[in-house]
Scaffold this motif. Structure first.
Motif, mmCIF file in Angstrom:
data_model
loop_
_atom_site.group_PDB
_atom_site.id
_atom_site.type_symbol
_atom_site.label_atom_id
_atom_site.label_comp_id
_atom_site.label_asym_id
_atom_site.label_seq_id
_atom_site.Cartn_x
_atom_site.Cartn_y
_atom_site.Cartn_z
ATOM 1 N N ALA A 14 0.836 -1.203 0.000
ATOM 2 C CA ALA A 14 0.000 0.000 0.000
ATOM 3 C C ALA A 14 0.874 1.258 0.000
ATOM 4 C CB ALA A 14 -0.923 0.002 1.217
ATOM 5 N N LEU A 15 2.034 1.163 0.681
ATOM 6 C CA LEU A 15 2.946 2.307 0.685
ATOM 7 C C LEU A 15 3.528 2.523 -0.701
ATOM 8 C CD1 LEU A 15 4.937 2.091 4.048
ATOM 9 C CD2 LEU A 15 2.601 2.821 3.593
ATOM 10 N N LEU A 16 3.827 1.411 -1.374
ATOM 11 C CA LEU A 16 4.361 1.507 -2.727
ATOM 12 C C LEU A 16 3.341 2.199 -3.646
ATOM 13 C CD1 LEU A 16 6.977 0.666 -4.060
ATOM 14 C CD2 LEU A 16 5.960 -1.564 -4.560
ATOM 15 N N ALA A 17 2.081 1.833 -3.489
ATOM 16 C CA ALA A 17 1.033 2.469 -4.294
ATOM 17 C C ALA A 17 0.918 3.956 -3.951
ATOM 18 C CB ALA A 17 -0.302 1.763 -4.053
ATOM 19 N N GLU A 18 1.148 4.263 -2.670
ATOM 20 C CA GLU A 18 1.001 5.655 -2.214
ATOM 21 C C GLU A 18 2.038 6.578 -2.852
ATOM 22 O OE1 GLU A 18 0.628 5.867 2.042
ATOM 23 O OE2 GLU A 18 1.045 8.029 2.072
ATOM 24 N N GLU A 61 7.252 -10.737 10.855
ATOM 25 C CA GLU A 61 6.385 -9.572 10.692
ATOM 26 C C GLU A 61 7.210 -8.322 10.420
ATOM 27 O OE1 GLU A 61 2.185 -9.965 12.654
ATOM 28 O OE2 GLU A 61 3.686 -9.829 14.253
ATOM 29 N N ALA A 62 6.625 -7.394 9.685
ATOM 30 C CA ALA A 62 7.337 -6.178 9.299
ATOM 31 C C ALA A 62 7.280 -5.141 10.408
ATOM 32 C CB ALA A 62 6.733 -5.601 8.025
ATOM 33 N N SER A 63 8.461 -4.617 10.759
ATOM 34 C CA SER A 63 8.523 -3.560 11.768
ATOM 35 C C SER A 63 8.579 -2.180 11.115
ATOM 36 C CB SER A 63 9.744 -3.751 12.659
ATOM 37 O OG SER A 63 10.911 -3.885 11.873
ATOM 38 N N ILE A 64 9.179 -2.112 9.936
ATOM 39 C CA ILE A 64 9.294 -0.817 9.256
ATOM 40 C C ILE A 64 9.123 -1.011 7.757
ATOM 41 C CG2 ILE A 64 11.829 -0.976 9.054
ATOM 42 C CD1 ILE A 64 11.904 2.104 9.455
ATOM 43 N N ALA A 65 8.496 -0.043 7.129
ATOM 44 C CA ALA A 65 8.402 -0.025 5.670
ATOM 45 C C ALA A 65 8.667 1.395 5.199
ATOM 46 C CB ALA A 65 7.026 -0.498 5.203
ATOM 47 N N ILE A 66 9.495 1.495 4.163
ATOM 48 C CA ILE A 66 9.851 2.798 3.586
ATOM 49 C C ILE A 66 9.645 2.695 2.082
ATOM 50 C CG2 ILE A 66 11.714 4.468 3.204
ATOM 51 C CD1 ILE A 66 13.120 3.148 5.668
ATOM 52 N N ALA A 67 8.835 3.565 1.535
ATOM 53 C CA ALA A 67 8.647 3.592 0.084
ATOM 54 C C ALA A 67 9.058 4.956 -0.442
ATOM 55 C CB ALA A 67 7.193 3.301 -0.273
ATOM 56 N N VAL A 68 9.776 4.933 -1.565
ATOM 57 C CA VAL A 68 10.259 6.164 -2.189
ATOM 58 C C VAL A 68 10.034 6.046 -3.692
ATOM 59 C CG1 VAL A 68 12.248 7.683 -2.564
ATOM 60 C CG2 VAL A 68 12.145 6.290 -0.487
ATOM 61 N N SER A 69 9.604 7.112 -4.314
ATOM 62 C CA SER A 69 9.668 7.122 -5.779
ATOM 63 C C SER A 69 10.330 8.408 -6.228
ATOM 64 C CB SER A 69 8.279 6.961 -6.410
ATOM 65 O OG SER A 69 7.592 8.187 -6.429
ATOM 66 N N HIS A 70 10.976 8.327 -7.388
ATOM 67 C CA HIS A 70 11.743 9.456 -7.914
ATOM 68 C C HIS A 70 11.813 9.306 -9.419
ATOM 69 C CE1 HIS A 70 15.209 12.161 -8.583
ATOM 70 N NE2 HIS A 70 14.956 12.665 -7.381
ATOM 71 N N GLU A 71 12.103 10.398 -10.069
ATOM 72 C CA GLU A 71 12.266 10.363 -11.522
ATOM 73 C C GLU A 71 13.347 9.339 -11.897
ATOM 74 O OE1 GLU A 71 13.239 14.211 -12.985
ATOM 75 O OE2 GLU A 71 13.175 13.612 -15.100
ATOM 76 N N ARG A 72 14.417 9.290 -11.103
ATOM 77 C CA ARG A 72 15.572 8.437 -11.410
ATOM 78 C C ARG A 72 15.823 7.417 -10.302
ATOM 79 N NH1 ARG A 72 16.745 9.144 -16.739
ATOM 80 N NH2 ARG A 72 16.427 11.343 -17.252
ATOM 81 N N ARG A 73 16.257 6.228 -10.685
ATOM 82 C CA ARG A 73 16.444 5.163 -9.685
ATOM 83 C C ARG A 73 17.555 5.481 -8.680
ATOM 84 N NH1 ARG A 73 18.907 3.566 -14.267
ATOM 85 N NH2 ARG A 73 21.068 2.814 -14.153
ATOM 86 N N GLY A 74 18.622 6.146 -9.155
ATOM 87 C CA GLY A 74 19.744 6.407 -8.249
ATOM 88 C C GLY A 74 19.306 7.218 -7.040
#
Lengths: 85, 155
Positions: free
Chosen positions: B14-18, B88-101
């Motif tokens: 869901a974070l990835l979708a966000e 079980e997951a303790s932390i989730a971090i999702a990031v998106s950007h124009e560039r993968r680096g």
């Protein structure tokens, strides 16, 4: 005559286990973080045979330096080594 | 950009979708989970607790630093509190950007700073019934006085 100030301090993890979730510490007006820490370390030492890990101190939700002066009404917390993630 | 402490199971996808955005060419998702052994001891679960107001403030500062350093504003960080079981997951971090680096660099920055700075603690439960506070520097926080000299069998 030096006035003294009572600071309410929150504690966590092993420090909370030893001294409780909150303590009141009376210090001279204008005392610094280092003095607060020394006072609490002495209390912990007298209450526990367990050596507690050296903590950081947070003032108003930010890590404070040893020479940070404590003011009336500051939100103070003892932050043992963190383990999030 | 959003940060949160939660007391329910994380939903990383869901974070990835966000963070999804048509302007982004790369999305990354980091998930930290409860591992079955730590320092050679068999773990059955972990209690996570926090100094919540400061933890949230620190998470927000880290997110803002990552945004400033890497130029990414599509960033979500969630950490779960309470008792977690193996896997079980303790932390989730999702990031998106124009560039993968930049997306990957920002994610690495966030997790490393998080582990060093955010006031969250964990108490591990072991198969033998023992419990101990553990810190991110590596080992169990000294919990037993002189018995700890040598190894944990001294207790």
């Amino acid at each position: 005559m030096t006035l003294s100030v009572k600071h309410r301090v929150q504690l966590f993890a092993s420090w909370s286990d030893t001294l409780g979730p909150t303590v009141e510490v009376e210090l001279p007006e204008g005392a610094r973080v280092a003095e607060l820490l020394a006072t609490l370390e002495a209390q912990a030492k007298s209450k526990s045979i367990k050596p507690l890990p050296r903590p950081s101190v947070a003032v108003n939700h930010r890590y404070a330096k040893p020479d940070t002066v404590l003011a009336v009404g500051d939100e103070i917390a003892i932050i043992p080594p963190v383990a999030g993630g | 950009m959003r940060i949160a402490l939660v007391d329910h199971p994380l939903d990383p996808t869901a974070l990835l979708a966000e963070v999804a955005d048509v302007g982004s060419g790369a999305s990354t998702l980091f998930v930290g989970t409860v591992r079955r052994t730590n320092q050679g001891r068999a773990v059955t679960g972990i209690d996570y607790s926090a100094y919540a107001p400061m933890a949230e403030a620190e998470m927000q500062r880290i997110a803002e630093e990552a945004a400033a350093k890497f130029g990414c504003t599509h960033l979500v960080i969630e950490h779960r509190l309470g008792t977690l079981l193996l896997g079980e997951a303790s932390i989730a971090i999702a990031v998106s950007h124009e560039r993968r680096g930049a997306a990957m660099d920002a994610q690495r920055y966030v997790i490393e700073e998080f582990k060093a700075r955010v006031p969250i603690w964990k108490r591990e439960h072991y198969v033998d019934g023992d419990r101990a506070w553990v810190d991110n520097a590596g080992g169990a926080v000294p919990a037993e006085p002189d018995a700890s000299v040598g190894d944990s069998t001294g207790r």
